[in-house]
Design an enzyme around this catalytic site. Sequence first.
Site, PDB file in Angstrom:
ATOM      1  CE  LYS A   1       7.086 -21.072 -62.314  1.00 32.56           C
ATOM      2  NZ  LYS A   1       5.682 -20.948 -62.769  1.00 32.56           N
TER       3      LYS A   1
ATOM      4  CG  ASP B   1       3.427 -23.447 -63.197  1.00 30.76           C
ATOM      5  OD1 ASP B   1       3.032 -23.730 -64.338  1.00 30.76           O
ATOM      6  OD2 ASP B   1       3.366 -22.291 -62.719  1.00 30.76           O
TER       7      ASP B   1
ATOM      8  CD  GLU C   1       0.060 -23.351 -61.902  1.00 31.61           C
ATOM      9  OE1 GLU C   1      -0.104 -23.751 -60.722  1.00 31.61           O
ATOM     10  OE2 GLU C   1       0.448 -22.197 -62.166  1.00 31.61           O
TER      11      GLU C   1
ATOM     12  CD  GLU D   1      -0.080 -18.910 -65.088  1.00 30.56           C
ATOM     13  OE1 GLU D   1      -0.002 -19.787 -64.211  1.00 30.56           O
ATOM     14  OE2 GLU D   1       0.839 -18.127 -65.341  1.00 30.56           O
TER      15      GLU D   1
ATOM     16  CG  ASP E   1      -3.711 -12.959 -62.250  1.00 30.89           C
ATOM     17  OD1 ASP E   1      -4.260 -11.925 -61.779  1.00 30.89           O
ATOM     18  OD2 ASP E   1      -2.512 -13.221 -62.080  1.00 30.89           O
TER      19      ASP E   1
ATOM     20  CG  HIS F   1      -1.666 -16.777 -61.927  1.00 28.66           C
ATOM     21  ND1 HIS F   1      -1.432 -15.497 -62.400  1.00 28.66           N
ATOM     22  CD2 HIS F   1      -0.481 -17.406 -61.955  1.00 28.66           C
ATOM     23  CE1 HIS F   1      -0.163 -15.374 -62.718  1.00 28.66           C
ATOM     24  NE2 HIS F   1       0.453 -16.515 -62.451  1.00 28.66           N
TER      25      HIS F   1
ATOM     26  CD  GLU G   1       0.729 -18.597 -57.852  1.00 29.76           C
ATOM     27  OE1 GLU G   1      -0.255 -18.355 -58.561  1.00 29.76           O
ATOM     28  OE2 GLU G   1       1.818 -19.045 -58.294  1.00 29.76           O
TER      29      GLU G   1
END
Length: 382
Positions: free
Chosen positions: A167, A195, A221, A247, A270, A297, A330
């Site tokens: 992250k 991300d 991301e 996502e 997703d 995702h 993922e």
Amino acid sequence: MSRIEKVNTFVLRHRLAERFRFAQWEYAERRVCLVKVTAQGGAFGWGEGYGPAGVVRAGIDFLAPLLLGRDPLEQETLWQAMFRRSFDFARQGVLLGALSALDVALWDLKGKLLDQPVSVLLGGRKRESVRAYATGLYFRECADLPAALAAEAAAHRAAGFDAVKMKVGLGVEHDHANVRAVREALGPNAALMIDANHAFSGVEAADLARRAAPHGIAWFEEPLSPDDCDGYAELRRKTAIPIAAGECEARRAGFLRLFNGRCVDIAQPDICAAGGLTETKKIADMAYTFGVELAPHCWGTGIAMAAALHLLGNLDVVPGRLEERDPWLEFDRTENSLRDELTQPAFRAQNGRVAVPDRPGLGIEVDQGALERYGEAERSKV
Ligand code: CA
């Protein structure tokens, strides 16, 4: 012909031992809404929706009557019926998460009725396993976050992952320090994705991209708001780091906007939010047409994981060549008993790869004990 007889929803909840954060908010629990679609004769399929579980459940309650009495093999026709019913007020959003859950359950059911894995029904198994990247490296309360992230990155590496996603989104200075620490811990050969969960302005995102690039970033991301299509295109022109997003998008129309705008190198629908397997297969075909990679995702239980694996097992990878790259799965490594205990067999990464299930339907069983342990009230829409 078999008929759909029953739709049941289950809201499951797991309270985390340790809270963790990302750029937008904090997780203290994992909560999910599952759906079970049962046909005459007792065959059933499982699905799950991505989004606030109670809202997903309400959406399933709304859509389920459209399925009752219908032939479960006609999952695309049923998709259209559900979408037509919701189009005027829910072209994207949580109601599509509910539709997605039902669609995934219908694929599982169809596979069981036809005695075929979903990947075969999607068109065929191009691969028996896929590369997995570890998703983790969230923010948490600690004295030295870069050191804590470095230790976690080393643990993922020791577990056999040669790709991890971390992250960012605390602020460029902090993020750069964290990226540097994680890269050092991983060594030069592992792939590292970052991300931001759409935390940055265009200026900040370009700044972090410039500073992070020397550390070898496989993709950046959600650097920007999902609404800022032009910002994505502009950032893509400023950095050599591949840009990933999707996502928060749904359906072909949502992804068409990203593709027409040349916003992303990697699209991340997703399956449990973007319209289920039926729609994500079409999004994948569109991505291929635009020369965009697909990396779904995946943030849920083994049901979502199985759905992603079947799609990836079938996926035609762009641009296509003799020695082609595998698509990425993922593989969430954060604490989540729902993911670990709900479904059998457990998904394991071996040498950084996860096998595509080969049994009928999604190829998983849902454990009754876990449903009871983590379940709130079950609801039936008969
Ligand atoms: Ca993400």
